[in-house]
Design a protein around this motif. Structure first.
Motif, PDB file in Angstrom:
ATOM      1  N   HIS A  10      78.141 -40.664  68.151  1.00  0.00           N
ATOM      2  CA  HIS A  10      79.093 -40.938  69.229  1.00  0.00           C
ATOM      3  C   HIS A  10      80.266 -39.958  69.129  1.00  0.00           C
ATOM      4  O   HIS A  10      81.431 -40.340  69.136  1.00  0.00           O
ATOM      5  CB  HIS A  10      79.586 -42.390  69.162  1.00  0.00           C
ATOM      6  CG  HIS A  10      78.546 -43.370  69.580  1.00  0.00           C
ATOM      7  ND1 HIS A  10      77.488 -43.708  68.776  1.00  0.00           N
ATOM      8  CD2 HIS A  10      78.377 -44.083  70.733  1.00  0.00           C
ATOM      9  CE1 HIS A  10      76.719 -44.588  69.392  1.00  0.00           C
ATOM     10  NE2 HIS A  10      77.227 -44.826  70.582  1.00  0.00           N
ATOM     11  N   CYS A  70      78.565 -39.727  77.522  1.00  0.00           N
ATOM     12  CA  CYS A  70      79.075 -40.463  76.362  1.00  0.00           C
ATOM     13  C   CYS A  70      78.196 -41.624  75.918  1.00  0.00           C
ATOM     14  O   CYS A  70      78.376 -42.114  74.805  1.00  0.00           O
ATOM     15  CB  CYS A  70      80.489 -40.988  76.655  1.00  0.00           C
ATOM     16  SG  CYS A  70      81.692 -39.669  76.933  1.00  0.00           S
ATOM     17  N   SER A  71      77.288 -42.111  76.749  1.00  0.00           N
ATOM     18  CA  SER A  71      76.511 -43.281  76.351  1.00  0.00           C
ATOM     19  C   SER A  71      75.158 -43.290  77.032  1.00  0.00           C
ATOM     20  O   SER A  71      75.071 -43.277  78.264  1.00  0.00           O
ATOM     21  CB  SER A  71      77.259 -44.575  76.690  1.00  0.00           C
ATOM     22  OG  SER A  71      76.478 -45.700  76.361  1.00  0.00           O
ATOM     23  N   TYR A 124      83.182 -46.224  67.709  1.00  0.00           N
ATOM     24  CA  TYR A 124      82.044 -47.072  68.086  1.00  0.00           C
ATOM     25  C   TYR A 124      82.512 -48.451  68.533  1.00  0.00           C
ATOM     26  O   TYR A 124      82.135 -48.925  69.596  1.00  0.00           O
ATOM     27  CB  TYR A 124      81.070 -47.197  66.910  1.00  0.00           C
ATOM     28  CG  TYR A 124      79.731 -47.764  67.286  1.00  0.00           C
ATOM     29  CD1 TYR A 124      78.746 -46.957  67.838  1.00  0.00           C
ATOM     30  CD2 TYR A 124      79.447 -49.103  67.087  1.00  0.00           C
ATOM     31  CE1 TYR A 124      77.509 -47.478  68.195  1.00  0.00           C
ATOM     32  CE2 TYR A 124      78.213 -49.634  67.435  1.00  0.00           C
ATOM     33  CZ  TYR A 124      77.241 -48.820  67.986  1.00  0.00           C
ATOM     34  OH  TYR A 124      76.025 -49.341  68.336  1.00  0.00           O
ATOM     35  N   ARG A 139      78.467 -50.419  75.446  1.00  0.00           N
ATOM     36  CA  ARG A 139      78.756 -49.094  74.903  1.00  0.00           C
ATOM     37  C   ARG A 139      79.496 -48.188  75.883  1.00  0.00           C
ATOM     38  O   ARG A 139      80.478 -47.551  75.507  1.00  0.00           O
ATOM     39  CB  ARG A 139      77.458 -48.413  74.456  1.00  0.00           C
ATOM     40  CG  ARG A 139      76.708 -49.126  73.353  1.00  0.00           C
ATOM     41  CD  ARG A 139      77.223 -48.906  71.947  1.00  0.00           C
ATOM     42  NE  ARG A 139      78.386 -48.105  71.803  1.00  0.00           N
ATOM     43  CZ  ARG A 139      79.546 -48.541  71.305  1.00  0.00           C
ATOM     44  NH1 ARG A 139      79.683 -49.799  70.939  1.00  0.00           N
ATOM     45  NH2 ARG A 139      80.557 -47.748  71.154  1.00  0.00           N
ATOM     46  N   ALA A 143      83.306 -46.705  75.150  1.00  0.00           N
ATOM     47  CA  ALA A 143      83.600 -45.269  75.113  1.00  0.00           C
ATOM     48  C   ALA A 143      84.777 -44.937  76.021  1.00  0.00           C
ATOM     49  O   ALA A 143      85.675 -44.160  75.650  1.00  0.00           O
ATOM     50  CB  ALA A 143      82.366 -44.476  75.527  1.00  0.00           C
TER      51      ALA A 143
END
Length: 546
Positions: free
Chosen positions: A385, A412-413, A473, A480, A484
């Motif tokens: 991450h 990012c995810s 995290y 998630r 982020a």
């Protein structure tokens, strides 16, 4: 007697060159006609026109667009619409039907005509789909027709505006593009030239066509950078490509090296690239479309040229597409070039941190602590991450320019794909104004966005470590993408800010959007360009169709 014979022979031989001259002219004419017939057999020039029809009614006879009907009457004597109706139900949105030898001339100007389906005439803004269905139908159908004509080795394609020249240009330019720089020239897909179909004494929207081509070229540039293999597009090579592309467009490019990043205390950014033998680079792009005192829009693009996940290594299937983890950086570069090409009266500042996240003896580890530019300590819980670490320092640096707003684009995810699939980008923002503007922009481009929550619930999750100020995290089982965005919000102390997560739209299957071949998608480049253009306009609200 012999003298008379000589005179007769002399006269005959004197006229032979004259006979040869007449014979050669006749032979040349015959050869020219043969050559014209041979050329006429090849579909070297194609035309694309639109037809409106109810897709649910197979018996709908269809209505040609204005330009299509004029071509039907003046060039084919009404034969085109007759043949089209005899060939079966009208083509639907995203479909094209090819008609050959429609013109009665022995050597037709257009050897093939593609009739594309545009749906009903009354299509427009659909509030439930948050989409202008007419513009999207034009893109999909025109792109499909261009791809089919390209397979026939058509040299030139002329496209009528189908009701909106900008959308027609976007569909055509996006549809014929393919990444084939590494292929043998003999096996490459043929790419025809495209132009706007225009008739004498008829007004054509050449400006809309030009804008559409600029937007499509920007998205194709993003796709090209995404598709380039990571061993060729290293941070240094990316910077060199940006200098070559943007300096010709009037955008200033500053290349800052690792020492500069250390002097700025960008320790979070530097920690990610420690394991790679490729040094990190920070790019700063500047475009001045108005007075220098005008506050700029700051664009931040994530530039991980390859993301292996670090010590928290990704799975094999995920690694293949990680050459595209620099999607945010590519979008910022392409957007700056398009804004400069369109000469929009706005100031832009682009910030692109470039590095690689790979495994090495100097890799940063889970449990490490790093400091950002503002002094906040970050606990690295997962090296996979790293995206938010790279963006955090760039967001802080962007505050130095006193911006109107800050927009960052990243991947990012991976959980965004489970949420939205390829339908839309995820947007997180602290400003209702920015959200409305980006939503209206996406409605026009067909590259939609969807807003996700930016609640304190997620901010608490990334602050709950106890050992540090924030964690990359966070605690909890899910959310998630939201965590982020909550992490990034910690590094935007004030002002209007928007985070765009493009992980799920980084690639496309080549089916859901006819104007994008399978591979890297280049999204959301056109939406960002439209957003910047609409910040200049006063009335950006969508209009309901009749």
């Amino acid at each position: 007697m012999f003298g008379l014979a000589r005179r007769v022979v002399f006269r005959v031989t004197k006229q032979r060159p004259l006979c040869r001259q007449f014979a050669s002219q006749a032979i040349n004419q015959m050869l020219m006609l043969q050559q014209m017939d041979i050329c006429a057999d090849q579909p070297s020039r194609g035309l694309i026109i639109g037809v409106y029809a109810d897709e649910e009614d197979k018996n709908d006879a269809g209505i040609l667009t204005h330009a299509g009907w004029r071509y039907n009457v003046q060039k084919t004597n009404g034969r085109l619409i007759e043949v089209l109706r005899m060939s079966g139900p009208m083509p639907k949105r995203g479909e094209a039907r090819l008609l050959f030898a429609i013109e009665p001339d022995r050597v037709p100007y257009y050897s093939v005509v593609a009739v594309v389906g545009l749906g009903k005439e009354c299509l427009g803004y659909n509030p439930y789909e948050v989409l202008d269905e007419q513009k999207e139908a034009i893109r999909r159908s025109v792109a499909k027709a261009c791809q089919i004509l390209a397979e026939l080795d058509t040299d030139r394609i002329e496209v009528e505006n189908c009701g909106h020249a900008e959308s027609a240009a976007e569909g055509a330019a996006l549809g014929i593009w393919a990444y084939q720089e590494m292929r043998d020239p003999k096996t490459r897909i043929s790419v025809p030239s495209i132009d706007l179909y225009a008739v004498k004494d008829e007004v054509c929207d050449i400006e809309g066509w030009r804008i559409g081509l600029q937007k499509a070229a920007a998205q194709n540039l993003t796709r090209q950078l995404q598709e380039m293999p990571s061993n060729l597009l290293t941070p240094t090579a990316f910077a060199q490509n940006v200098v070559e592309v943007l300096c010709k467009s009037g955008v200033n490019v500053e290349v800052k090296v690792e020492g500069w990043a250390e002097s700025q205390s960008m320790h979070a950014f530097l920690a990610v690239g420690k394991a790679s033998c490729e040094p990190p680079i920070f790019l700063e792009l500047s475009y001045y479309g108005t007075c220098a005192e005008e506050r700029p829009i700051v664009l931040v693009g994530q530039g991980i040229t390859f993301d292996a996940g670090g010590l928290c290594l990704k799975k094999r299937k995920e690694l293949y597409h990680m050459r595209g983890d620099m999607t945010g950086a590519a979008v910022v570069v392409a957007t700056c070039r398009a804004v400069a090409g369109l000469r929009l009266p706005v100031n832009i500042r682009g910030l692109i941190p470039l590095c690689e996240n790979v495994v090495g003896c100097n890799s940063f580890r889970p449990g490490d602590m790093v400091k950002s530019m503002n002094g906040k300590t970050i606990e690295v819980e997962c090296t996979d991450h790293e995206d938010v670490l790279v963006l955090a320092d760039a967001l802080l640096y962007g505050q130095n320019f006193c911006p109107k707003c800050i927009i960052d684009i990243g991947t990012c995810s991976g959980y965004m794909r489970q949420s939205l699939d390829e339908a839309a980008c995820g947007v997180f923002t602290n400003s209702e104004i920015l959200w409305q503007q980006i939503k209206h922009a996406s409605m026009h481009t067909g590259d939609r966005v969807w807003r996700f929550p930016l609640w304190n619930f997620y901010s608490k999750a990334v602050r709950a470590g106890g050992r540090s100020d924030v964690q990359n995290y966070g605690i909890g089982r899910g959310g998630r993408p939201c965590k982020a965005a909550a992490f990034l919000r910690e590094f935007v102390p004030c002002g209007q800010w928007m985070h765009i997560d493009a992980t799920n739209v980084m690639t496309t299957n080549g089916i859901d959007f006819e104007y994008l071949r399978r591979g890297m998608a280049g999204r959301p480049t056109r939406t960002l360009i439209e957003f910047i253009a609409q910040t200049i306009c006063k009335d950006t609200a969508p209009k309901m169709g009749k």
